[in-house]
Motif scaffolding. Structure first.
Motif, mmCIF file in Angstrom:
data_model
loop_
_atom_site.group_PDB
_atom_site.id
_atom_site.type_symbol
_atom_site.label_atom_id
_atom_site.label_comp_id
_atom_site.label_asym_id
_atom_site.label_seq_id
_atom_site.Cartn_x
_atom_site.Cartn_y
_atom_site.Cartn_z
ATOM 1 N N MET A 1 -8.445 -16.380 -7.566
ATOM 2 C CA MET A 1 -7.650 -17.573 -7.648
ATOM 3 C C MET A 1 -7.995 -18.364 -8.908
ATOM 4 S SD MET A 1 -7.293 -20.927 -5.203
ATOM 5 C CE MET A 1 -7.249 -19.991 -3.747
ATOM 6 N N GLY A 2 -9.276 -18.387 -9.270
ATOM 7 C CA GLY A 2 -9.697 -19.171 -10.423
ATOM 8 C C GLY A 2 -9.019 -18.755 -11.709
ATOM 9 N N TYR A 3 -8.907 -17.438 -11.940
ATOM 10 C CA TYR A 3 -8.288 -16.964 -13.168
ATOM 11 C C TYR A 3 -6.799 -17.316 -13.191
ATOM 12 C CZ TYR A 3 -12.649 -14.391 -13.618
ATOM 13 O OH TYR A 3 -13.974 -14.046 -13.706
ATOM 14 N N GLY A 4 -6.161 -17.261 -12.060
ATOM 15 C CA GLY A 4 -4.747 -17.660 -11.994
ATOM 16 C C GLY A 4 -4.574 -19.142 -12.245
ATOM 17 N N LEU A 5 -5.446 -19.962 -11.671
ATOM 18 C CA LEU A 5 -5.354 -21.408 -11.881
ATOM 19 C C LEU A 5 -5.645 -21.794 -13.327
ATOM 20 C CD1 LEU A 5 -7.130 -22.691 -8.651
ATOM 21 C CD2 LEU A 5 -4.707 -22.923 -9.209
ATOM 22 N N ALA A 6 -6.484 -21.002 -14.009
ATOM 23 C CA ALA A 6 -6.870 -21.324 -15.384
ATOM 24 C C ALA A 6 -5.884 -20.785 -16.415
ATOM 25 C CB ALA A 6 -8.263 -20.772 -15.670
ATOM 26 N N ALA A 7 -4.968 -19.930 -16.005
ATOM 27 C CA ALA A 7 -4.002 -19.370 -16.955
ATOM 28 C C ALA A 7 -3.158 -20.494 -17.550
ATOM 29 C CB ALA A 7 -3.109 -18.349 -16.262
ATOM 30 N N PRO A 8 -2.908 -20.439 -18.849
ATOM 31 C CA PRO A 8 -2.161 -21.517 -19.508
ATOM 32 C C PRO A 8 -0.775 -21.763 -18.910
ATOM 33 C CG PRO A 8 -3.019 -19.958 -21.127
ATOM 34 C CD PRO A 8 -3.318 -19.391 -19.778
ATOM 35 N N CYS A 9 -0.155 -20.725 -18.369
ATOM 36 C CA CYS A 9 1.197 -20.882 -17.817
ATOM 37 C C CYS A 9 1.197 -21.249 -16.335
ATOM 38 C CB CYS A 9 1.982 -19.599 -18.025
ATOM 39 S SG CYS A 9 1.250 -18.180 -17.187
ATOM 40 N N ALA A 10 0.032 -21.454 -15.746
ATOM 41 C CA ALA A 10 -0.040 -21.768 -14.315
ATOM 42 C C ALA A 10 0.729 -23.057 -14.024
ATOM 43 C CB ALA A 10 -1.485 -21.909 -13.871
ATOM 44 N N ASP A 11 1.570 -23.001 -13.019
ATOM 45 C CA ASP A 11 2.332 -24.195 -12.661
ATOM 46 C C ASP A 11 1.931 -24.747 -11.294
ATOM 47 O OD1 ASP A 11 3.402 -22.218 -11.096
ATOM 48 O OD2 ASP A 11 5.475 -22.582 -11.653
ATOM 49 N N VAL A 12 0.782 -24.285 -10.794
ATOM 50 C CA VAL A 12 0.222 -24.851 -9.572
ATOM 51 C C VAL A 12 -1.228 -25.233 -9.825
ATOM 52 C CG1 VAL A 12 1.714 -23.577 -7.972
ATOM 53 C CG2 VAL A 12 -0.481 -22.606 -8.634
ATOM 54 N N THR A 13 -1.702 -26.160 -9.053
ATOM 55 C CA THR A 13 -3.089 -26.603 -9.140
ATOM 56 C C THR A 13 -3.751 -26.354 -7.793
ATOM 57 O OG1 THR A 13 -2.566 -28.834 -8.375
ATOM 58 C CG2 THR A 13 -2.439 -28.429 -10.782
ATOM 59 N N LEU A 14 -5.043 -26.521 -7.741
ATOM 60 C CA LEU A 14 -5.740 -26.376 -6.468
ATOM 61 C C LEU A 14 -5.217 -27.388 -5.441
ATOM 62 C CD1 LEU A 14 -7.845 -24.715 -4.981
ATOM 63 C CD2 LEU A 14 -9.565 -26.340 -5.744
ATOM 64 N N PRO A 15 -4.987 -28.646 -5.813
ATOM 65 C CA PRO A 15 -4.394 -29.572 -4.841
ATOM 66 C C PRO A 15 -3.006 -29.117 -4.353
ATOM 67 C CG PRO A 15 -5.402 -30.820 -6.611
ATOM 68 C CD PRO A 15 -5.446 -29.369 -7.022
ATOM 69 N N ASP A 16 -2.216 -28.487 -5.234
ATOM 70 C CA ASP A 16 -0.917 -27.946 -4.802
ATOM 71 C C ASP A 16 -1.116 -26.880 -3.737
ATOM 72 O OD1 ASP A 16 0.571 -29.491 -6.629
ATOM 73 O OD2 ASP A 16 0.475 -27.932 -8.172
ATOM 74 N N ILE A 17 -2.058 -25.970 -3.986
ATOM 75 C CA ILE A 17 -2.311 -24.899 -3.026
ATOM 76 C C ILE A 17 -2.758 -25.490 -1.693
ATOM 77 C CG2 ILE A 17 -3.819 -22.925 -2.507
ATOM 78 C CD1 ILE A 17 -3.728 -22.323 -5.551
ATOM 79 N N ALA A 18 -3.635 -26.488 -1.753
ATOM 80 C CA ALA A 18 -4.105 -27.126 -0.519
ATOM 81 C C ALA A 18 -2.959 -27.809 0.221
ATOM 82 C CB ALA A 18 -5.202 -28.139 -0.843
ATOM 83 N N ARG A 19 -2.024 -28.370 -0.520
ATOM 84 C CA ARG A 19 -0.881 -29.061 0.095
ATOM 85 C C ARG A 19 0.104 -28.061 0.699
ATOM 86 N NH1 ARG A 19 3.703 -29.954 -2.348
ATOM 87 N NH2 ARG A 19 2.829 -29.736 -4.438
ATOM 88 N N LEU A 20 0.261 -26.903 0.065
ATOM 89 C CA LEU A 20 1.285 -25.941 0.460
ATOM 90 C C LEU A 20 0.813 -24.900 1.484
ATOM 91 C CD1 LEU A 20 2.769 -25.338 -3.092
ATOM 92 C CD2 LEU A 20 3.841 -26.614 -1.217
ATOM 93 N N CYS A 21 -0.492 -24.772 1.657
ATOM 94 C CA CYS A 21 -1.029 -23.723 2.536
ATOM 95 C C CYS A 21 -1.720 -24.308 3.751
ATOM 96 C CB CYS A 21 -2.040 -22.867 1.770
ATOM 97 S SG CYS A 21 -1.334 -21.991 0.385
ATOM 98 N N ASP A 22 -1.609 -23.603 4.856
ATOM 99 C CA ASP A 22 -2.355 -23.991 6.055
ATOM 100 C C ASP A 22 -3.810 -23.591 5.917
ATOM 101 O OD1 ASP A 22 -0.122 -25.057 7.342
ATOM 102 O OD2 ASP A 22 0.462 -23.093 8.097
ATOM 103 N N CYS A 23 -4.047 -22.465 5.251
ATOM 104 C CA CYS A 23 -5.402 -22.028 4.962
ATOM 105 C C CYS A 23 -5.357 -21.066 3.785
ATOM 106 C CB CYS A 23 -6.061 -21.385 6.180
ATOM 107 S SG CYS A 23 -5.304 -19.848 6.701
ATOM 108 N N PHE A 24 -6.456 -20.979 3.080
ATOM 109 C CA PHE A 24 -6.593 -20.027 1.989
ATOM 110 C C PHE A 24 -8.077 -19.809 1.768
ATOM 111 C CE2 PHE A 24 -6.365 -24.212 0.076
ATOM 112 C CZ PHE A 24 -7.316 -24.213 -0.929
ATOM 113 N N TYR A 25 -8.403 -18.811 0.987
ATOM 114 C CA TYR A 25 -9.818 -18.617 0.704
ATOM 115 C C TYR A 25 -10.040 -18.560 -0.797
ATOM 116 C CZ TYR A 25 -9.629 -13.619 -0.438
ATOM 117 O OH TYR A 25 -9.394 -12.418 -1.041
#
Length: 172
Positions: free
Chosen positions: A1-25
């Motif tokens: 997940m970290g490499y995806g979040l750090a990619a320059p073209c990433a259009d989601v953030t960790l807070p977005d993932i937390a808002r959109l998901c019931d659970c994740f790891y």
């Protein structure tokens, strides 16, 4: 997940993932943790979760020790934000090294199979180069192309340095 979040073209953030998901790891080992993954439950308590985890044998007796790694990776102890965390800094290092690798490969005339924005670079090589590849070069086989060439994958990490990338480019 970290490499995806750090990619320059990433259009989601960790807070977005937390808002959109019931659970994740969050996996830790690809960004420097010794072992483990963190299950994140951004919402209210999940009924019977602890019972299910215990009954399936997935609860480690000293699990708090694994959690300490995530405190360090996310700088929770000192209260830094995610953007400044060791986790994201490591991921951004991997992305920067991957960009340097892609640029170097292109400059040497190599063709990339895809324009990858993450820490993985997919390079098309011929059989002659593949046969000469030193044992010290680590790569992953990706696919064999119809024209007889092969796509191999190089992956950078939190630990990759510019010196490592330059050494690989020199070998190639």
């Amino acid at each position: 997940m970290g490499y995806g979040l750090a990619a320059p073209c990433a259009d989601v953030t960790l807070p977005d993932i937390a808002r959109l998901c019931d659970c994740f790891y969050i996996g830790g080992t690809k960004l420097g943790a010794l072992i483990g993954e963190a299950l994140v439950l951004p919402r209210k308590h999940v009924p019977r979760l602890l019972s299910v985890v215990k009954q399936s044998g997935a609860l480690l007796a000293k699990g708090w020790l694994l959690g300490v790694q995530f405190d360090v990776l996310f700088d929770c102890v000192v209260g830094k934000g995610f953007e400044e965390s060791l986790y994201l800094r490591g991921a951004k290092n991997a992305i920067a090294c991957a960009v340097l690798l892609a640029q170097g490969l292109r400059a040497k005339g190599y063709e990339l199979a895809v324009d990858s924005p993450t820490n993985q670079q997919f390079v098309i090589v011929d059989d002659e180069l593949l046969a000469k590849m030193p044992d010290t070069v680590r790569y992953g086989f990706w696919e064999r192309l119809e024209d007889g060439r092969t796509v191999i994958r190089f992956a950078t990490s939190w630990h990759t340095t510019e010196k490592d990338v330059r050494a690989l480019l020199d070998l190639l």
